[in-house]
Design an enzyme around this catalytic site. Structure first.
Site, mmCIF file in Angstrom:
data_model
loop_
_atom_site.group_PDB
_atom_site.id
_atom_site.type_symbol
_atom_site.label_atom_id
_atom_site.label_comp_id
_atom_site.label_asym_id
_atom_site.label_seq_id
_atom_site.Cartn_x
_atom_site.Cartn_y
_atom_site.Cartn_z
ATOM 1 N N ALA A 32 0.803 -1.239 0.000
ATOM 2 C CA ALA A 32 0.000 0.000 0.000
ATOM 3 C C ALA A 32 0.827 1.277 0.000
ATOM 4 O O ALA A 32 0.258 2.362 0.104
ATOM 5 C CB ALA A 32 -0.989 0.028 1.165
ATOM 6 N N ALA A 33 2.145 1.188 -0.160
ATOM 7 C CA ALA A 33 2.932 2.424 -0.236
ATOM 8 C C ALA A 33 2.501 3.262 -1.443
ATOM 9 O O ALA A 33 2.352 4.482 -1.345
ATOM 10 C CB ALA A 33 4.420 2.094 -0.320
ATOM 11 N N GLY A 34 2.287 2.591 -2.576
ATOM 12 C CA GLY A 34 1.828 3.312 -3.757
ATOM 13 C C GLY A 34 0.444 3.898 -3.578
ATOM 14 O O GLY A 34 0.147 5.001 -4.053
ATOM 15 N N ASP A 35 -0.419 3.171 -2.869
ATOM 16 C CA ASP A 35 -1.764 3.685 -2.603
ATOM 17 C C ASP A 35 -1.705 4.886 -1.676
ATOM 18 O O ASP A 35 -2.450 5.858 -1.839
ATOM 19 C CB ASP A 35 -2.634 2.589 -1.987
ATOM 20 C CG ASP A 35 -2.864 1.435 -2.943
ATOM 21 O OD1 ASP A 35 -2.849 1.654 -4.165
ATOM 22 O OD2 ASP A 35 -3.066 0.303 -2.467
#
Length: 306
Positions: free
Chosen positions: A245-248
């Site tokens: 979820a880093a990109g999210d």
């Protein structure tokens, strides 16, 4: 009254297992007890944007199972408007995630209700500050939503994940394209090993009719192209626990800052700090940071690298 960010996308329950190493083909690996976390790229980005200070609406579908009720309740606990969330018969989406000691993950998604969220089930489109889209729902639904938003002059931020071929009709409708190096390589068939190569690829994507292209490079930072301007932003140095979820977190924080009237450069710095905080924590939505801590970390008042 300020207009909300509208997120149209997936909701999954993430089933996460810590493993000593990622298994190769035919190998069985013993892992930790599994943990469940609300996830899905759409819901993750909605929560990220809400925690970053935005008013957020979530459009999508959950199943009629127990996971569906939990996913909806979790969004509401994060202050997200779920009135246009659809419940469909059958299972909700789930993601099976393994995380190794370096924090790198492998993910298998079973779409469930997300795969049955068709254009016929879309609510009436109303004004919004920005539309946030991903590709964990059917492409016809993505196209229908983008067409309606574009017709109303609503800026569209597309995160093309999981990557798949993008219809030519979609690209000219996109205001912001945010993707990682794997996704950019798939779209352009060009390898990316350095920020300089990433910049070249971002410019190539921009020529397909997208005003702003942001290409994230994990620990190597990000590059961006906006009109005639371009730039590079290094990543923060942090201790990586889980990259899920880093990109999210990046996309949600970016959308929140843009919707609040921030410049692109301000939004990139804000989103870069949000993504750095996310990788220092386990899980998808539990890792997503709140506005105050993003601002504090970005200003150098908090360093989670130790």
């Amino acid at each position: 009254m300020p207009k909300p960010i509208r997120v149209v996308g997936s909701l999954n329950m993430d089933l996460v297992v810590q493993v000593p190493h990622q298994p190769i083909s035919g190998e069985t690996v013993l892992g930790s007890d599994y943990a469940t976390y609300p996830g899905g790229k759409g819901a993750n980005q909605a929560v990220a944007a809400a925690r970053a200070g935005a008013e957020v609406q979530m459009w999508g579908a959950v199943g009629s199972d127990a996971f569906g009720a939990i996913l909806k309740e979790n969004l509401e606990q994060n202050g997200i408007d779920t009135r246009q969330l659809t419940e469909l018969p059958g299972p909700s989406g789930i993601a099976l995630i393994t995380v190794d000691p370096s924090g790198q993950n492998r993910i298998v998604v079973s779409p469930g209700a997300n795969g049955r969220y068709t254009p016929e089930g879309l609510p009436l489109f109303t004004p919004a500050a920005l539309l946030l889209l991903q590709l964990e729902i059917p492409m016809p639904t993505v196209l229908a939503v983008a067409e309606q938003a574009f017709a109303q002059g609503i800026p569209i931020l597309l995160n093309p994940a999981p990557i798949q071929p993008l219809p030519g009709s979609l690209l000219p409708q996109i205001r912001y394209l945010v993707l990682n190096e794997t996704e950019a390589t798939s779209l352009t068939q060009s390898p990316i090993e350095t920020p300089e190569q990433a910049q070249t690829v971002a410019q190539r994507l921009q020529k397909q009719g997208i005003p702003t292209v942001i290409l994230t490079l994990g620990g190597a930072g990000l590059v961006w192209v906006d009109g005639e301007e371009r730039g590079y932003l290094p990543a923060h140095s942090v201790k990586v626990v889980d990259t899920t979820a880093a990109g999210d977190g990046f996309c949600g924080a970016l959308a929140a800052c843009l919707a609040a009237g921030g410049s692109l450069k301000e939004a990139l710095r804000f989103a870069n700090a949000a993504a750095a905080l996310a990788v220092t924590r386990a899980g998808a939505q539990p890792s997503l940071a709140y506005r105050a801590e993003i601002e504090a970390f970005g200003a150098g008042q908090r360093d989670p690298s130790v």
